[in-house]
Design a protein around this motif. Structure first.
Motif, PDB file in Angstrom:
ATOM      1  N   ARG A   1       0.838  -1.212   0.000  1.00 48.13           N
ATOM      2  CA  ARG A   1       0.000   0.000   0.000  1.00 48.13           C
ATOM      3  C   ARG A   1       0.865   1.251   0.000  1.00 48.13           C
TER       4      ARG A   1
ATOM      5  N   LEU B   1       2.366   1.818  -3.561  1.00 44.85           N
ATOM      6  CA  LEU B   1       1.400   2.245  -4.571  1.00 44.85           C
ATOM      7  C   LEU B   1       0.749   3.577  -4.235  1.00 44.85           C
TER       8      LEU B   1
ATOM      9  N   TYR C   1      -3.632   2.004  -4.865  1.00 37.91           N
ATOM     10  CA  TYR C   1      -3.927   0.792  -4.100  1.00 37.91           C
ATOM     11  C   TYR C   1      -5.425   0.520  -4.067  1.00 37.91           C
TER      12      TYR C   1
END
Length: 466
Positions: free
Chosen positions: A428, A431, A436
């Motif tokens: 997470r 990204l 995400y």
């Protein structure tokens, strides 16, 4: 907004190319979260203003990640990626209807890859290219440059009644020397890529009928990710010129080898220019930093698998019996290893590399390289311990079987891969929340729709019985 990456391509050089090549239109290219290439095409007269101020577009074109409040986005060209498209490689442009009549087949079209920015000039968090740039900056802060060399596999299919079917006249296998027409087509693909400044190391026939591979020279991760996006539409365009269909679907046929995207990786010291994975006196010639890097990727393998193998179909490839990885392991002579460390050649600096083998060509290369890099760096930062290697010759021994039974499995389905992704905070963080959440939402819908389908196999096997 000026480019800050240190490349020496200047605005004046690009404008000279435009004049010398008589370019009339420029494709401003970018990608959405699932790795689909997008472009806005402008007349060349608008290009100078685009470089200075960006080109407005509706951010909702970034599939699944741009909310209504974020619809105003701007494309800023990365001038180092500017190149004329070969005549046979011109994706259908999104040109204003008023310009359609003025465009002819003889018009020269260029492409430039763009960064996506918000109205205030800041990077848009939902831009996959920005995610990779951020990971590269993290590596640079640690003193490293990330270099990769991917092996892009694909199938050439013939069209029957406008539907792709297996190619009947390309029966070659791995590395076959063939005079079949597909060799000429593959050479055209390589030539087109080289004419666009993309460096190709080699190409060859793969193990399955109609399956081919193009290998990229080792290079900067951002440039390689850009090149992979370009290569996919170049390959498709040239195949189409010969009434064929090129597919990057990981597993198009049952009981046939699938297509992977094996990625060879190196970390280069910014201070010394040396490959930091090399220690010629250590086992496998692998340095402690290299061992930690592999350990990091193994640690996050299950959670980054959804990014590296993002389709329902991807997990039809990751099964036993087809030289695809199914275990979270590493080795040297194990062709089914998730990560392979090839033997050192006569030049250890160039030959030492770490090959990750679960990714496939349907992935978004910017996101894939971002998570691969950050997972490896996490192993270095946390000084992770690398488990024992699992080579094929070990499996012939009792000890090898005990090691094998303790190895974790890669996800068996896209749903399982998404569950793993949700459990890893690092993915997470790599990204960003926008990508995400958009990726999880899009792929969860895909997985649910697949699960709710009734497939031909079920009808054929169950209907006559139950």
């Amino acid at each position: 907004m000026a480019d800050k990456r240190g490349d020496h391509t200047s605005f004046e050089q690009v404008m000279a190319t435009i004049k010398n090549e008589r370019i009339r239109f420029v494709n401003l290219e970018f990608t959405d979260v699932v790795g689909v290439a997008k472009c806005v095409t402008i007349p060349v007269e608008q290009f100078a203003d685009c470089v200075r101020h960006g080109k407005w577009f509706d951010g909702s074109a970034l599939e699944n990640i741009a909310r209504v409040a974020e619809s105003d986005m701007y494309l800023y060209p990365d001038l180092t990626t500017f190149t004329a498209l070969p005549g046979t490689v011109r994706p259908a442009p999104n040109i204003d209807a008023r310009l359609q009549d003025s465009q002819s087949d003889g018009d020269v079209v260029a492409r430039v890859i763009c960064d996506i920015r918000e109205p205030d000039g800041e990077r848009f968090e939902g831009d996959p290219r920005a995610a990779l740039l951020s990971a590269i900056e993290d590596a640079r802060a640690m003193g490293f440059k990330y270099q990769v060399a991917p092996e892009l596999e694909f199938f050439l299919l013939q069209l029957k009644d406008k539907k792709p079917i297996p190619l009947q006249d390309d029966p070659g296998s791995y590395f076959d020397l063939s005079t079949k027409f597909t060799v000429t087509i593959r050479s055209e693909m390589v030539h087109a890529l080289q004419s666009m400044g993309i460096k190709i190391e080699s190409s060859h026939h793969e193990v399955a009928p109609g399956q081919h591979e193009i290998d990229f020279e080792n290079g900067d991760a951002l440039r390689i990710a850009d090149s992979l996006m370009t290569a996919k539409y170049v390959i498709k365009a040239i195949a189409s010129q010969h009434n064929l269909y090129a597919t990057f679907l990981p597993k198009p046929f049952y009981r046939t080898n699938g297509s992977g995207l094996h990625v060879h990786q190196q970390l280069i010291s910014i201070d010394t220019g040396k490959n930091v994975f090399v220690d010629e006196h250590a086992e496998y010639g692998l340095s402690e930093l290299g061992r930690c890097f592999i350990a990091g990727q193994l640690s996050h393998a299950r959670s980054m698998c959804a990014i590296l193998a993002p389709l329902v179909n991807s997990y039809k490839r990751l099964v036993r019996g087809y030289e695809a990885p199914v275990l979270v392991n590493w080795g040297r002579v194990n062709r089914q290893a998730l990560i392979r460390v090839p033997r050192l050649g006569t030049d250890p600096q160039s030959s030492m590399r770490i090959e990750l083998r679960c990714s496939d060509p349907s992935c978004n290369p910017h996101l894939a390289l971002a998570v691969m890099l950050r997972a490896g760096l996490d192993g270095i930062q946390r000084k992770m311990t690398l488990p024992p290697a699992m080579d094929e010759n070990i499996f012939l021994q009792d000890e090898g079987e005990r090691l094998r039974s303790r190895a974790r499995l890669l996800p068996a389905t896209l749903g399982e891969a998404l569950d793993g992704m949700r459990e890893d905070a690092l993915i997470r963080d790599v990204l960003g929340d926008t990508i995400y959440e958009g990726f999880i939402d899009a792929k969860s819908i895909e997985w649910i729709e697949y699960r709710q389908q009734v497939h031909t196999w079920e009808i054929e096997h169950y209907l006559p019985v139950f």
